[in-house]
Design a protein around this motif. Structure first.
Motif, PDB file in Angstrom:
ATOM      1  N   ILE A 235      34.787  -9.887  21.360  1.00 15.17           N
ATOM      2  CA  ILE A 235      34.956  -8.520  21.577  1.00 15.17           C
ATOM      3  C   ILE A 235      34.156  -7.543  20.697  1.00 15.17           C
ATOM      4  O   ILE A 235      33.677  -6.398  21.091  1.00 15.17           O
ATOM      5  N   LEU A 236      34.046  -8.211  19.710  1.00 16.86           N
ATOM      6  CA  LEU A 236      33.189  -7.207  18.592  1.00 16.86           C
ATOM      7  C   LEU A 236      31.780  -7.159  19.072  1.00 16.86           C
ATOM      8  O   LEU A 236      31.169  -6.081  18.836  1.00 16.86           O
ATOM      9  N   SER A 237      31.292  -8.006  19.681  1.00 17.57           N
ATOM     10  CA  SER A 237      29.849  -8.229  20.233  1.00 17.57           C
ATOM     11  C   SER A 237      29.822  -7.521  21.621  1.00 17.57           C
ATOM     12  O   SER A 237      28.565  -7.187  22.029  1.00 17.57           O
ATOM     13  N   LEU A 238      30.858  -7.540  22.551  1.00 18.91           N
ATOM     14  CA  LEU A 238      30.792  -6.749  23.656  1.00 18.91           C
ATOM     15  C   LEU A 238      31.352  -5.374  23.599  1.00 18.91           C
ATOM     16  O   LEU A 238      30.856  -4.611  24.697  1.00 18.91           O
ATOM     17  N   ARG A 239      31.988  -4.829  22.608  1.00 21.48           N
ATOM     18  CA  ARG A 239      32.440  -3.530  22.770  1.00 21.48           C
ATOM     19  C   ARG A 239      31.538  -2.440  22.632  1.00 21.48           C
ATOM     20  O   ARG A 239      31.774  -1.224  22.825  1.00 21.48           O
ATOM     21  N   GLU A 240      29.997  -2.870  22.223  1.00 16.82           N
ATOM     22  CA  GLU A 240      29.074  -1.761  22.088  1.00 16.82           C
ATOM     23  C   GLU A 240      27.984  -2.050  23.195  1.00 16.82           C
ATOM     24  O   GLU A 240      26.997  -1.280  23.282  1.00 16.82           O
ATOM     25  N   GLN A 241      28.490  -2.656  24.381  1.00 14.64           N
ATOM     26  CA  GLN A 241      27.839  -2.769  25.625  1.00 14.64           C
ATOM     27  C   GLN A 241      27.990  -1.359  26.403  1.00 14.64           C
ATOM     28  O   GLN A 241      28.975  -0.750  26.249  1.00 14.64           O
ATOM     29  N   GLU A 242      26.910  -1.191  27.206  1.00 12.61           N
ATOM     30  CA  GLU A 242      26.982   0.131  27.707  1.00 12.61           C
ATOM     31  C   GLU A 242      28.163   0.459  28.750  1.00 12.61           C
ATOM     32  O   GLU A 242      28.572   1.562  28.998  1.00 12.61           O
ATOM     33  N   TYR A 243      28.709  -0.546  29.479  1.00 14.34           N
ATOM     34  CA  TYR A 243      29.805  -0.353  30.351  1.00 14.34           C
ATOM     35  C   TYR A 243      30.825   0.036  29.629  1.00 14.34           C
ATOM     36  O   TYR A 243      31.846   0.833  30.272  1.00 14.34           O
ATOM     37  N   VAL A 244      31.080  -0.400  28.449  1.00 12.81           N
ATOM     38  CA  VAL A 244      32.374  -0.308  27.438  1.00 12.81           C
ATOM     39  C   VAL A 244      32.054   1.346  27.126  1.00 12.81           C
ATOM     40  O   VAL A 244      33.078   1.919  27.270  1.00 12.81           O
ATOM     41  N   LEU A 245      30.859   1.787  26.703  1.00  9.13           N
ATOM     42  CA  LEU A 245      30.687   3.149  26.256  1.00  9.13           C
ATOM     43  C   LEU A 245      30.987   3.788  27.529  1.00  9.13           C
ATOM     44  O   LEU A 245      31.435   5.146  27.228  1.00  9.13           O
ATOM     45  N   ALA A 246      30.474   3.594  28.637  1.00  7.33           N
ATOM     46  CA  ALA A 246      30.523   4.335  29.829  1.00  7.33           C
ATOM     47  C   ALA A 246      32.185   4.405  30.244  1.00  7.33           C
ATOM     48  O   ALA A 246      32.543   5.813  30.434  1.00  7.33           O
TER      49      ALA A 246
END
Length: 351
Positions: A235-246
């Motif tokens: 989750i630490l590596s995935l939470r900075e992805q664009e779809y999470v920020l969106a």
């Protein structure tokens, strides 16, 4: 003049292609999903496929065989109501019969054989091994589900929130990691065995037994840390992805982002870790039952059967060998199947 050095358009290059040329130039592939691709890669792994077949055969056998087997796991064959105890049923070798059974066979009656013989109490050993396999598989499966739920919940919270929340959770994980596993499991199982027994009297959980409940508590307290650290790293590596920020910019709450975006993208790691956790749970239950901290008597477990066989090891070594072989076969098959799942579903291992 050579067409290579002319500026005129070659009309022949714009002639519509035939069906054969289209089929040759365009290679269409049917649509698929991540799960289907993973299953195809898994089935190509012969070792993992054979291990899966072995697991299914053992599981189905433990569920189906007791339905038609003529002997029960707790009935003492030499004890008949209103009659003296027939000690000839005790410690029978495989495919041997007691005295009364021999008399019935001599009279023309058909008696179902004792495939693995009987134990020191005159109970059919084969059905006890089957029930022990069922108990060990059930404990391993449900313990892994408990570890999955706790580890996935805590790991996802730590990875998504970060900061002080992550720091506190990871320090708790480090403390649990520093504890000696074997000693803590034995101590917790011993204490919970005494405390849960009176508390479960008169409840629906009394039939399950305090020892099995204590096993689940032990797994819930100690064995979730590896799963939580693994989920946290993902989750630490995935939470900075664009779809999470969106999603966060659109006003989505943290729980919704975790359940709808982050955890589905960790599903391959979750499946692999859970598959590898089941053999660890089975092995832990087996050695706790071997030490007398497992399932309640007369309910058998593979570990308790091996423990009971110690008294007659020199005279009846097969009683120790049979549950040991079953435990080894289950744990080996689950480990090989877990390795196959990792090779099939881990995107980093794709070739």
């Amino acid at each position: 003049m050579d067409k290579k050095f002319t500026m005129h358009v070659d009309v022949d290059s714009f002639i519509p292609a035939t069906d054969e040329e289209k089929a040759y130039m365009v290679q269409m592939r049917p649509s698929s999903t991540f799960f289907r691709d993973g299953v195809k890669r898994l089935l190509k792994n012969r070792v993992a496929t054979v291990s899966l077949i072995v697991i299914l055969v053992i599981t189905l056998s433990s569920l189906i065989i007791p339905a038609f087997w003529p002997y029960s796991y707790e009935s003492m064959l030499g004890v008949q109501p209103g009659k003296a105890v027939d000690a000839s049923y005790n410690n029978l070798a495989p495919f041997e019969y007691g005295k009364t059974e021999q008399q019935r066979i001599a009279a023309g009656e058909k008696i179902f054989p004792h495939v693995f013989g009987t134990d020191s109490s005159g109970r059919d050993y084969f059905i006890r091994v089957v029930y022990g396999t069922r108990i060990s598989l059930a404990v391993g499966f449900f313990a892994s589900i408990i570890v999955l739920i706790i580890g996935m919940t805590i790991g996802s919270i730590a990875g998504y929130c970060g900061g002080k929340v992550d720091l506190i959770i990871m320090r708790i994980v480090d403390i649990i990691y520093s504890l000696p596993d074997m000693l803590m499991v034995i101590l917790l199982a011993s204490v919970l065995k005494l405390t849960l027994g009176p508390a479960l009297e008169g409840t629906a959980l009394e039939k399950i037994g305090s020892n099995i409940i204590s096993l689940f508590v032990v797994f819930g307290v100690l064995y979730w840390v590896s799963m939580s650290r693994l989920i946290r790293g993902q989750i630490l590596s995935l939470r900075e992805q664009e779809y999470v920020l969106a999603a966060r910019a659109a006003g989505a709450k943290g729980g919704w982002v975790i359940t709808k975006h982050l955890l589905p993208n960790c599903i391959s790691v979750v499946i692999i870790s859970t598959a590898l956790q089941i053999p660890n749970a089975i092995f832990t239950e087996s050695y706790l039952s071997f030490l007398g901290l497992g399932v309640n008597a007369p309910m058998p477990s593979l570990g308790s059967l091996a423990s009971d066989a110690l008294n007659g090891l020199s005279s009846y070594p097969y009683r120790m060998v049979i549950p040991a072989v079953v435990i080894s076969l289950i744990v080996l098959s689950l480990n090989l199947f877990g390795d196959g799942l990792r090779d099939a579903f881990d995107p980093k291992l794709r070739t």
